[in-house]
Design an enzyme around this catalytic site. Structure first.
Site, PDB file in Angstrom:
ATOM      1  N   LYS A  86     -28.406 -17.110 -23.764  1.00 14.82           N
ATOM      2  CA  LYS A  86     -27.769 -18.421 -23.721  1.00 14.82           C
ATOM      3  C   LYS A  86     -28.636 -19.360 -22.897  1.00 14.82           C
ATOM      4  O   LYS A  86     -29.288 -18.948 -21.929  1.00 14.82           O
ATOM      5  CB  LYS A  86     -26.375 -18.337 -23.072  1.00 14.82           C
ATOM      6  CG  LYS A  86     -25.436 -19.442 -23.482  1.00 14.82           C
ATOM      7  CD  LYS A  86     -24.843 -19.204 -24.864  1.00 14.82           C
ATOM      8  CE  LYS A  86     -23.741 -20.188 -25.177  1.00 14.82           C
ATOM      9  NZ  LYS A  86     -23.068 -19.872 -26.438  1.00 14.82           N
ATOM     10  N   GLY A 146      -8.141 -28.666 -25.958  1.00 11.34           N
ATOM     11  CA  GLY A 146      -9.455 -29.090 -26.424  1.00 11.34           C
ATOM     12  C   GLY A 146      -9.426 -29.326 -27.916  1.00 11.34           C
ATOM     13  O   GLY A 146      -9.272 -28.394 -28.694  1.00 11.34           O
ATOM     14  N   VAL A 147      -9.551 -30.581 -28.338  1.00 16.51           N
ATOM     15  CA  VAL A 147      -9.421 -30.907 -29.766  1.00 16.51           C
ATOM     16  C   VAL A 147     -10.723 -31.502 -30.301  1.00 16.51           C
ATOM     17  O   VAL A 147     -10.726 -32.412 -31.119  1.00 16.51           O
ATOM     18  CB  VAL A 147      -8.240 -31.865 -30.029  1.00 16.51           C
ATOM     19  CG1 VAL A 147      -6.928 -31.182 -29.733  1.00 16.51           C
ATOM     20  CG2 VAL A 147      -8.373 -33.154 -29.200  1.00 16.51           C
ATOM     21  N   GLY A 148     -11.841 -30.941 -29.840  1.00 21.37           N
ATOM     22  CA  GLY A 148     -13.147 -31.395 -30.292  1.00 21.37           C
ATOM     23  C   GLY A 148     -13.569 -30.731 -31.581  1.00 21.37           C
ATOM     24  O   GLY A 148     -12.757 -30.512 -32.494  1.00 21.37           O
ATOM     25  N   VAL A 152     -14.271 -27.748 -32.577  1.00 27.39           N
ATOM     26  CA  VAL A 152     -13.579 -26.533 -33.016  1.00 27.39           C
ATOM     27  C   VAL A 152     -12.065 -26.690 -32.903  1.00 27.39           C
ATOM     28  O   VAL A 152     -11.324 -26.448 -33.852  1.00 27.39           O
ATOM     29  CB  VAL A 152     -14.041 -25.310 -32.203  1.00 27.39           C
ATOM     30  CG1 VAL A 152     -13.243 -24.070 -32.602  1.00 27.39           C
ATOM     31  CG2 VAL A 152     -15.533 -25.070 -32.419  1.00 27.39           C
TER      32      VAL A 152
END
Length: 355
Positions: A81, A182-184, A186
């Protein structure tokens, strides 16, 4: 606070490559955790951190998660990563310059690490990186970036449905209440998929403008960040930052299932047992969120038809069903069943390499 040398020495991974981008004041960390299945591969996260030490720690934790993820889906990549930690927001030409230099840094490694999108990096960023290096995932035949988010969301949806089957006997999300944090890229896709399936939605995001837009579109209820963990729901779906499941938040949870796309959802290993003690079924993050990595890996090997990719990603649900069954039979956390699966694949690969 520990220095970089102390942190890296205490880590169980293979190596950390460190670079300081002087023009922007950004730290770059590439953590290489495991080479058993192949050279490490993982996304590049772009985020402002309180300190470089915390950015390094995040890179190392995320790299270990990638080892588990690639092994769990039995793909020929090791765990790695990258984290780029700027001192503040970087936009326009400065951002392009940073990602160009980062791309050249990757190219100089000659395939030791390959990367793709992650939190904070956009499709445009990936395109810039791809102009400087061969070692980038997520570019189509025309060298245009491919968004892995919908595939990640599809895998989460499949896994969430299997968690419902294991918990309430039906994989149908109609009528259940899901809190999506979290509604980004994904979480937003997951929320839309759940809404279309008839689920009741509770939504939370620190981006108030985006949150209002998605909530209005889906006729969903908004939950304040401070109220997330104590809000009653059937499924809590963390789709933003990690470590939201910890000794402080787990006692507050009022859900039956945790199933979301965020990486490193458990702050520490003991949190897996804390969820078991609360009677909450946990879908191990590196299993349920593997859809994006799976889609990019398949695309790199020549599978580019979106219908085929979505169909392959649905195997995540099957894998989780097996993990839930094994954990239930042993009266243990699904984390342990998932880890045994990972170790079996890694041990098989190690044995084959010594033949």
């Amino acid at each position: 606070m520990e220095n970089f040398n102390e942190m890296i020495s205490a880590w169980k991974g293979e190596a950390v490559l460190t670079k300081f981008d002087r023009p922007t004041g950004s730290w770059i960390f590439i953590a290489l955790h495991d080479f058993t299945l192949g050279n490490p591969s993982g996304g590049t996260r772009f985020q402002v951190y309180p300190s470089p030490n915390e950015a390094l720690l995040d890179a190392m934790r995320l790299a270990e998660g990638m080892t588990n993820k690639w092994a769990a889906i039995d793909f020929p990549h090791g765990g790695g990563k990258a984290v780029i930690a700027p001192p503040g927001p970087i936009e326009a030409d400065d951002r392009i310059g940073l990602f160009r230099r980062y791309g050249r840094f990757l190219e100089s490694l000659n395939g030791l690490f390959a990367t793709g999108a992650d939190m904070g990096t956009t499709e445009a960023d990936i395109a810039v990186i791809g102009q400087e290096t061969r070692f980038v995932h997520g570019l189509d035949a025309n060298h245009q970036p491919v968004d892995p988010g919908p595939y990640t969301a599809h895998g989460v949806y499949s896994g969430l449905c299997e968690a419902l089957r294991a918990t309430v006997g039906s994989a149908d999300p109609a009528g259940i209440t899901v809190l999506v944090q979290g509604v980004g890229d994904v979480g937003g896709v997951l929320a839309r998929t759940l809404s279309a399936a008839g689920a009741n939605l509770l939504l939370c995001d620190l981006n108030s403008g985006l949150l209002q837009q998605v909530a209005s579109e889906l006729d969903a209820e908004i939950v304040a960040p401070d109220d997330i963990y104590a809000t009653a729901c059937d499924v809590y779906a963390p789709c933003a930052v990690g470590a939201t499941l910890n000794r402080q938040t787990i006692p507050l949870l009022k859900c039956k299932i945790v199933a979301g796309s965020a990486n490193n959802q458990l702050a520490e290993s003991a949190d897996a047992n804390r969820l078991v003690e609360r009677g909450i079924l946990y879908a191990p993050d590196y299993i349920i969120n593997a859809g994006g990595a799976m889609s990019l890996g398949l695309a790199d090997s020549g599978s580019r038809d979106s219908k085929e990719l979505f169909a392959r990603v649905e195997s995540i649900g099957t894998s989780l069903a097996e993990i839930f069954q094994e954990a239930s039979e042993r009266s243990e956390s699904p984390v342990l069943a998932a880890q045994r699966r990972v170790e079996r694949i890694l041990e098989t690969a190690r044995a084959a390499s010594t033949d």
